[in-house]
Design an enzyme around this catalytic site. Structure first.
Site, PDB file in Angstrom:
ATOM      1  N   ASP A 138      10.051  73.103  92.907  1.00 11.90           N
ATOM      2  CA  ASP A 138       9.224  72.403  91.921  1.00 11.90           C
ATOM      3  C   ASP A 138       8.350  73.379  91.148  1.00 11.90           C
ATOM      4  O   ASP A 138       7.173  73.133  90.915  1.00 11.90           O
ATOM      5  CB  ASP A 138       8.360  71.341  92.601  1.00 11.90           C
ATOM      6  CG  ASP A 138       7.788  70.331  91.596  1.00 11.90           C
ATOM      7  OD1 ASP A 138       8.434  70.104  90.553  1.00 11.90           O
ATOM      8  OD2 ASP A 138       6.705  69.776  91.850  1.00 11.90           O
ATOM      9  N   ASN A 143       2.217  74.029  88.393  1.00 10.25           N
ATOM     10  CA  ASN A 143       2.205  74.696  89.694  1.00 10.25           C
ATOM     11  C   ASN A 143       2.072  76.203  89.560  1.00 10.25           C
ATOM     12  O   ASN A 143       2.312  76.943  90.513  1.00 10.25           O
ATOM     13  CB  ASN A 143       3.478  74.362  90.482  1.00 10.25           C
ATOM     14  CG  ASN A 143       3.332  73.073  91.270  1.00 10.25           C
ATOM     15  OD1 ASN A 143       2.220  72.589  91.476  1.00 10.25           O
ATOM     16  ND2 ASN A 143       4.445  72.498  91.698  1.00 10.25           N
TER      17      ASN A 143
END
Length: 755
Positions: A138, A143
């Site tokens: 991900d 992130n």
């Protein structure tokens, strides 16, 4: 108040003392902590009822153990974990910073040297993650944390051990649409380190252009594009385009290895781009103030005040850096790890026996005061829409699979009704004649006052709408049927009854003038004028065929009765709305950035925003009248019903005489005369702009960072300033005042000011 999740001492877990709560969700809570040795950590706890599930606890144990093995300069280290605790917890290094998505939104796309440097950092981080036997799965802009020491990859929470498929159900898709690799979607081949390389390429494309390489849209659309369509790399600089294209190859075996990416991006002389303004102000604060700020920003015992008291508006020394630091502390530490990824759905609930609503805090009726606030803990609020004495909130229940639309009274925040909806964030919802039109989140035509559908069932049982337009009292939407045939459906918003349907192939969101929709289809070189009342094609504009050019953006120019069409080559065509004749083609070629370019109109002047510049042009000839620096479309142009954006003007779209409001710099709001382009006033404010300003009557509300300022529309005089608990992610207004959404956990309503 004792936290019911924590046994014994509510302010300590093991050797970590908890300083305050940073975030919460249905799976657990995140705290700021300090170890006995003085190190700041983010402590993530799991709800006890989830910990009782053997499947979840086993997954937590395995992945926490694997994540602790990840080391590297560009990762957030997992320092400790206790899966066997009655309340399992995980402690990671606390990294004050701003996400890459937030950094690009505030400061614009990165230059080529910075993108190369980012690519090398991400490759080094993935080397560490893969070396521990994990695939991140991900990697995405939110992130990647930009800190004072450089970029860091966070959240290994949905990472999986290489070759371990035993703990995820068949058919699960783990990751974020637009950044996950085709093999993660189709399941046609194992998910290996090559999937992270695909995501790395998508992240670099975003960093270089400010947009996702597979565009925007519903989850289904983004997944389809990742598997079947090529990414749009038109705005990626040529110096790095080859690398990005190689990473985004649909065949895992054809992508470069992480080592190859590192070799192609490594540069000993690369810039420390995160230390250059305006990023420096976003990610770095005064070192000596940090411990105090950590404790103050997130108190262990939360108290909701009725709103900050009035205070002098002039800037205070060091305020800019303090604002950036507050926003950074929130952005850098509120992310819940994907390890806590099990769905728990909590219902809308009912008021208590005394009528109290636990998520609602009442305020005051005084001018400028906080009227009410709604704070959620087990749900996310991702969009708000005030209309006619009602505030509509869209959000997602815990787990992200079920969405809702809820109506609250604008006067006091009281609940009115709730409907289940798609979990997708609405990007084209709106209100027409008292009816909510939100096909992108799966709702039929809904009466705003009662929440009741205008029909017994949704007349359109297909995938979520690709776009929606409101034309002369008709709602026209584009859908795909079971055979993926693209269709148009026109609905009467008063009854929900279908007026006409037509198969027209793939079309883009239309510009609208009178009863005519300007639609681009196929490869966007065929442009049609379609009558909204009947669905009949009125005319075809073939001005793009000869040069192979395509439509990039379009808008109505109502004062002249024309459409303005901007092509991918930067050519501006003026087309008559009544018959589709070419009126003119501007001699000048405008710079364009796909995904970050828009056309609009204000006060009889056409507007074009692209590549950091706002252009004013003549709506008859297309010739440029003026140009001014601007922060960009996302930050300065408001979304409108249907998904297209428009400039912010006094009195709304197309109003005559009012100024055009936009952010000329990250901290500077400007009101321009639309005909001359000359500033009527310019005001430097505190913070970094993230959302467009809004206008209510004679007042402008402008949000930058965690601060909202009210200014007099006529001359820009500041009237009042409010500081909210976190970064303002959405700003809206109506006759009673303004509304701010703080992250996905809180919405605040403030009364209008006197002035």
């Amino acid at each position: 108040m004792t936290d019911p999740l924590l046994p014994g001492d509510p302010e300590r877990l093991g050797s970590v003392r908890l300083l305050g709560r940073l975030g919460a969700g249905g799976m657990g809570r995140v705290y700021l902590g300090r170890t006995t040795g003085g190190r700041l950590v983010a402590v993530k706890t799991v709800h006890a009822h989830l910990a009782a599930e053997p499947h979840f606890r086993e997954r937590f144990r395995r992945e926490a153990a694997a994540a602790r093995a990840v080391t590297g300069a560009h990762t957030a280290a997992v320092l400790d974990a206790d899966p066997a605790s009655p309340v399992p917890w995980l402690a990671t290094a606390y990294l004050p910073g701003v996400t890459l998505r937030g950094a690009v939104a505030a400061a614009g796309p990165l230059g080529v040297p910075a993108v190369r440097s980012l690519g090398a950092a991400l490759a080094e981080a993935l080397t560490s993650i893969h070396g521990a036997g994990l695939v991140h799965r991900d990697l995405k802009p939110s992130n990647v944390l930009v800190t004072a020491e450089g970029p860091r990859v966070i959240d290994f929470g949905i990472a999986r051990a290489l070759g371990d498929h035993g703990l995820t159900a068949a058919g699960d898709i783990v990751g974020t649409p637009g950044f996950i690799a085709p093999e993660q979607i189709t399941g046609g081949s194992p998910v290996t380190a090559a999937a992270d390389v695909f995501a790395l390429g998508a992240v670099l494309a975003f960093a270089a252009t400010g947009r996702n390489p597979f565009g925007d849209g519903t989850v289904a659309i983004l997944l389809y594009r990742a598997v079947h369509e090529e990414p749009d790399l038109a705005g990626v600089p040529v110096e790095i385009r080859g690398l990005v294209a190689d990473c985004l190859d649909k065949e895992p075996g054809q992508r470069p290895s992480v080592a190859a990416v590192l070799e192609r991006t490594a540069d000993p002389g690369s810039p420390l781009w995160w230390r250059e303004e305006p990023l420096r102000s976003l990610v770095q604060g005064d070192e000596e103030d940090r411990p105090r700020e950590h404790t103050a920003v997130v108190p262990t015992k939360r108290v909701t005040a009725p709103g900050p008291a009035p205070r002098p508006v002039p800037a205070r020394a060091g305020r800019h850096r303090q604002l950036a630091r507050r926003g950074v502390l929130v952005a850098g530490a509120t992310t819940l790890t994907g390890l806590l990824g099990v769905s728990v759905v909590r219902g809308w609930g009912s008021p208590g026996p005394d009528g109290a609503q636990p998520d609602l805090e009442k305020g005051s009726a005084k001018p400028g005061a906080l009227r009410w606030s709604v704070t959620t803990e087990f749900e996310a609020i991702d969009a708000l829409l005030p209309t006619g004495g009602t505030v509509l909130l869209h959000g997602t229940l815990t787990g992200g699979s079920t969405g809702y639309v809820r109506a609250r009274a604008a006067s006091d925040g009281a609940r009115r009704w709730e409907l289940e909806a798609s979990a997708d964030v609405p990007h084209m919802w709106g209100v027409v004649d008292g009816n909510l039109v939100a096909p992108d989140v799966g709702l039929p035509v809904v009466d705003v006052g009662s929440g009741k559908s205008r029909v017994e069932a949704d007349p359109i049982q297909r995938l979520p709408a690709r776009w929606v337009a409101v034309v002369d009292g008709t709602v026209v939407s584009s859908y795909a049927d079971e055979d993926d045939e693209k269709e148009l459906e026109a609905v009467d918003p008063r009854t929900g009854a279908s007026r006409w349907a037509r198969e027209l192939g793939g079309t883009e969101p239309p510009a609208v003038l009178g009863g005519t929709m300007l639609l681009a289809r196929a490869l966007r070189w065929e442009v049609l004028g379609v009558d909204a009342a009947s669905g009949r094609t009125l005319w075809t504009y073939e001005g793009f065929k000869a040069g192979g050019d395509q439509l990039l953006a379009a808008a109505a120019l109502p004062d002249a009765g024309n459409f303005g069409l901007l092509t991918t080559a930067g050519k501006l065509h003026i087309v008559r709305a009544r018959g589709g004749e070419r009126v003119a083609v501007a001699a000048e070629t405008f710079p364009v950035t796909p995904g970050a370019t828009a056309v609009g109109e204000a006060g009889g002047t056409g507007l074009l925003a692209t590549a950091g510049t706002l252009h004013g042009f003549d709506p008859e000839s297309g010739e440029r009248r003026w140009r001014r620096p601007t922060l960009g479309v996302e930050t300065s142009w408001q979304p409108r019903t249907g998904g297209l954006r428009g400039p912010v003007t006094a009195g709304g779209p197309g109003s005559a005489g009012g100024p055009v409001l936009h952010w000329s710099k990250a901290d500077t709001l400007q009101a321009l005369d639309p005909r001359s382009g000359e500033p009527r006033w310019t005001r430097r404010l505190t913070g970094i702009a993230k959302v467009p300003p809004v206008v209510a009557g004679d007042t402008v509300y402008a949000a930058a960072g965690d601060t909202c300022t009210a200014l007099r529309l006529a001359d820009g005089t500041p009237l009042r300033e409010w500081v909210l608990p976190g970064i303002i992610d959405q700003l809206a207004s109506d006759a009673s005042g303004w509304y701010g959404r703080v992250g996905t956990s809180e919405v605040r309503a403030y009364n209008a000011v006197d002035g």
